[in-house]
Design a protein around this motif. Structure first.
Motif, PDB file in Angstrom:
ATOM      1  N   GLY A  98       0.956  -1.153   0.055  1.00 58.48           N
ATOM      2  CA  GLY A  98      -0.013  -0.129   0.135  1.00 58.48           C
ATOM      3  C   GLY A  98       0.753   1.389   0.146  1.00 58.48           C
ATOM      4  N   GLY A  99       0.275   2.252   0.456  1.00 58.54           N
ATOM      5  CA  GLY A  99       0.835   3.532   0.674  1.00 58.54           C
ATOM      6  C   GLY A  99       1.922   3.798   1.644  1.00 58.54           C
ATOM      7  N   THR A 100       2.405   5.150   1.802  1.00 52.85           N
ATOM      8  CA  THR A 100       3.452   5.175   2.985  1.00 52.85           C
ATOM      9  C   THR A 100       2.837   6.064   3.988  1.00 52.85           C
ATOM     10  N   GLY A 101       1.530   6.333   3.718  1.00 54.80           N
ATOM     11  CA  GLY A 101       0.880   6.998   4.855  1.00 54.80           C
ATOM     12  C   GLY A 101       0.485   6.415   6.322  1.00 54.80           C
ATOM     13  N   LEU A 102      -0.150   6.786   7.023  1.00 55.41           N
ATOM     14  CA  LEU A 102      -0.582   6.264   8.273  1.00 55.41           C
ATOM     15  C   LEU A 102      -1.681   5.314   8.165  1.00 55.41           C
ATOM     16  N   ARG A 103      -2.482   5.514   7.177  1.00 57.04           N
ATOM     17  CA  ARG A 103      -3.711   4.767   7.201  1.00 57.04           C
ATOM     18  C   ARG A 103      -3.273   3.439   6.792  1.00 57.04           C
ATOM     19  N   LEU A 104      -4.169   2.341   7.433  1.00 54.99           N
ATOM     20  CA  LEU A 104      -4.204   0.932   7.094  1.00 54.99           C
ATOM     21  C   LEU A 104      -5.073   0.687   6.282  1.00 54.99           C
ATOM     22  N   GLY A 105      -4.924   0.675   5.174  1.00 51.59           N
ATOM     23  CA  GLY A 105      -6.252   0.391   4.193  1.00 51.59           C
ATOM     24  C   GLY A 105      -6.999  -0.865   4.152  1.00 51.59           C
ATOM     25  N   VAL A 106      -8.300  -0.710   4.032  1.00 48.86           N
ATOM     26  CA  VAL A 106      -9.007  -2.030   3.951  1.00 48.86           C
ATOM     27  C   VAL A 106      -9.603  -2.300   2.496  1.00 48.86           C
ATOM     28  N   HIS A 107      -9.126  -1.204   1.573  1.00 52.16           N
ATOM     29  CA  HIS A 107      -9.853  -1.413   0.129  1.00 52.16           C
ATOM     30  C   HIS A 107      -8.633  -1.666  -0.709  1.00 52.16           C
ATOM     31  N   SER A 108      -9.405  -2.372  -1.986  1.00 49.55           N
ATOM     32  CA  SER A 108      -8.242  -3.080  -2.829  1.00 49.55           C
ATOM     33  C   SER A 108      -7.708  -1.658  -3.359  1.00 49.55           C
ATOM     34  N   TYR A 109      -8.362  -0.672  -3.662  1.00 55.80           N
ATOM     35  CA  TYR A 109      -7.765   0.307  -4.367  1.00 55.80           C
ATOM     36  C   TYR A 109      -6.699   1.342  -3.458  1.00 55.80           C
ATOM     37  N   GLU A 110      -6.423   0.941  -2.407  1.00 57.61           N
ATOM     38  CA  GLU A 110      -5.764   1.705  -1.632  1.00 57.61           C
ATOM     39  C   GLU A 110      -4.284   0.792  -1.557  1.00 57.61           C
ATOM     40  N   TYR A 111      -4.130  -0.272  -2.590  1.00 61.03           N
ATOM     41  CA  TYR A 111      -2.855  -1.038  -2.609  1.00 61.03           C
ATOM     42  C   TYR A 111      -2.454  -0.927  -4.300  1.00 61.03           C
ATOM     43  N   ASN A 112      -1.065  -0.868  -4.248  1.00 60.94           N
ATOM     44  CA  ASN A 112      -0.489  -0.507  -5.489  1.00 60.94           C
ATOM     45  C   ASN A 112       0.194  -1.843  -6.184  1.00 60.94           C
ATOM     46  N   TYR A 113       0.447  -2.561  -5.624  1.00 62.98           N
ATOM     47  CA  TYR A 113       1.272  -3.988  -6.265  1.00 62.98           C
ATOM     48  C   TYR A 113       0.355  -5.069  -5.402  1.00 62.98           C
ATOM     49  N   TRP A 114       0.382  -6.096  -6.183  1.00 64.97           N
ATOM     50  CA  TRP A 114      -0.256  -7.276  -5.956  1.00 64.97           C
ATOM     51  C   TRP A 114       0.471  -8.683  -6.111  1.00 64.97           C
ATOM     52  N   GLY A 115       0.521  -9.450  -5.087  1.00 64.55           N
ATOM     53  CA  GLY A 115       1.150 -10.801  -5.576  1.00 64.55           C
ATOM     54  C   GLY A 115       0.229 -11.806  -6.260  1.00 64.55           C
ATOM     55  N   GLN A 116       0.473 -12.917  -6.597  1.00 65.58           N
ATOM     56  CA  GLN A 116      -0.233 -14.043  -7.465  1.00 65.58           C
ATOM     57  C   GLN A 116      -1.259 -14.485  -6.843  1.00 65.58           C
ATOM     58  N   GLY A 117      -1.022 -14.857  -5.418  1.00 64.17           N
ATOM     59  CA  GLY A 117      -2.029 -15.485  -4.749  1.00 64.17           C
ATOM     60  C   GLY A 117      -1.540 -16.736  -4.379  1.00 64.17           C
TER      61      GLY A 117
END
Length: 124
Positions: A98-117
């Motif tokens: 996710g980002g470098t702010g203080l928020r621990l995001g709970v939405h997918s759009y708040e994350y930029n890179y993903w693994g394959q699962g």
């Protein structure tokens, strides 16, 4: 560019435990990292997130008290320890940066890179 590789999934009986790992390569300094999961026919849902320092974490209500997220920044790896597993925990589990702010995001759009699962299957 960041690449994420999850591991540790598998088949486990209800009540059992698994530990997922997510190894990151690339720039993740200062970033929140999270775990999401997606069951067949369902939308991807938030599981847990952790701050860069590891001092703060956030969990979905459905896993609170059973799952623990942690990270080792020296190894650029985030973990998800899952205990007291239930059949409804069956899903493909994804880690994300996710980002470098203080928020621990709970939405997918708040994350930029993903693994394959990695697949987690809990039998009853």
């Amino acid at each position: 560019q960041v690449q994420l590789v999850e591991s540790g999934g598998g088949l486990v009986q209800a009540g059992g435990s698994l530990r997922l790992s997510c190894a990151a390569s690339g720039r993740t300094f200062g970033s929140v990292m999270g775990w999401f999961r997606q069951a067949p026919g369902k939308e991807r849902e938030f599981v847990a997130a952790i701050s860069w320092s590891g001092g703060s974490a956030n969990y979905a209500d459905s896993v609170k008290g059973r799952f623990t997220i942690s990270r080792d920044n020296a190894k650029n790896t985030v973990y998800l320890q899952m205990s007291s597993l239930k059949p409804e925990d069956t899903a493909v589990y994804y880690c994300a940066v996710g980002g470098t702010g203080l928020r621990l995001g709970v939405h997918s759009y708040e994350y930029n890179y993903w693994g394959q699962g990695t697949q987690v299957t809990v039998s009853s």
